[in-house]
Enzyme design. Structure first.
Site: not given
Length: 249
Positions: A13-14, A16, A18-20, A144, A157
């Site tokens: 998920t996510g 697209s 960065g880390i994903g 995180s 967050y």
């Protein structure tokens, strides 16, 4: 001794950017089918998919708002019809929020919680059933460091990621008898869009605060996610592992 079931599909998920995106590409190098989820930014998701195909993977891109149970159910049903229910689920999608708690609106609080924690719940609930039925699966949640240590001006967050960590530990106990592991990777500072609010001086100061003297690369986090998803990591579950360069021990 029987070997674990082979793994063939990973859902990120996510995925697209960065880390994903780094996670998707790391699994693509294994030749798995990589399902890249995104909410917005179709072009970025397709670009990640193209890089994964260059590495030898079959790819799918799927759009869904992970805050919506209906959209997650639709995504699951679509993958089920395609025979691509994931053996590995990487719950990576998330957002940050910077600002004093006194200035945080209820809508902003809800958005952070719904994206980082409710979305994790909905995706996990939707996809874990097939893993339980197969008696094999890997769930890796991207958390995180702030979910462990807390961060000033990032209360929402930090609270959301702290929830991710508790969710991970509790669900690991539920699913352990079914051969499904649940772990969380809780990075420190990583060179992604979440650091965009920092200028060059602030980034330099941040790097100097980290004992190894630098900010992490997304691919370094992806390597840990990849390891936790392997069959040989089957004795590791309920763990919150924080790659943070010695920033917090």
């Amino acid at each position: 001794m029987s070997r674990p079931a082979p793994v063939g599909t990973v859902l990120v998920t996510g995925g697209s950017r960065g880390i994903g995106a780094a996670v998707a590409e790391r699994f693509a190098a294994d030749g798995l089918t990589v399902v890249i989820h995104y909410r917005e930014g179709r072009d970025a998701a397709e670009a990640t998919a193209a890089r994964c195909r260059e590495l030898g993977a079959t790819t799918l891109t799927v759009a869904a708002d992970i805050r919506s149970a209906a959209e997650i159910t639709h995504m699951r049903d679509m993958l089920d019809r395609a025979g691509k229910l994931p053996d590995i689920l990487v719950n990576n999608a998330g957002i940050a929020h910077y600002g004093m708690l006194a200035d945080l609106s209820e809508a902003e609080w809800d958005e952070v919680m719904d994206t980082n924690l409710k979305g994790l719940f909905l995706c996990t609930q939707a996809f874990m059933g097939a893993m339980v039925s197969r008696k094999y699966g890997r769930i890796v949640n991207v958390s995180s460091l702030w979910g462990i240590a807390g961060a000033s001006c990032e209360v929402a967050y930090s609270a959301a990621k702290g929830g991710v960590n508790a969710f991970t530990k509790a669900l690991a106990l539920e699913l352990a008898p079914s051969g499904v592991t649940v772990n969380a990777v809780a990075p420190g500072a990583v060179d992604t869009r979440m650091l965009a609010p920092l200028d060059a001086d602030e980034r330099g100061s941040l790097a100097r605060d980290i004992p190894v003297g630098r900010i992490a690369r997304p691919d370094e986090i992806a390597s840990l996610v990849h390891y936790l998803a392997q069959p040989e990591a089957g004795y590791i579950t309920g763990q919150i592992i924080s790659p943070n360069g010695g920033w917090h021990t």
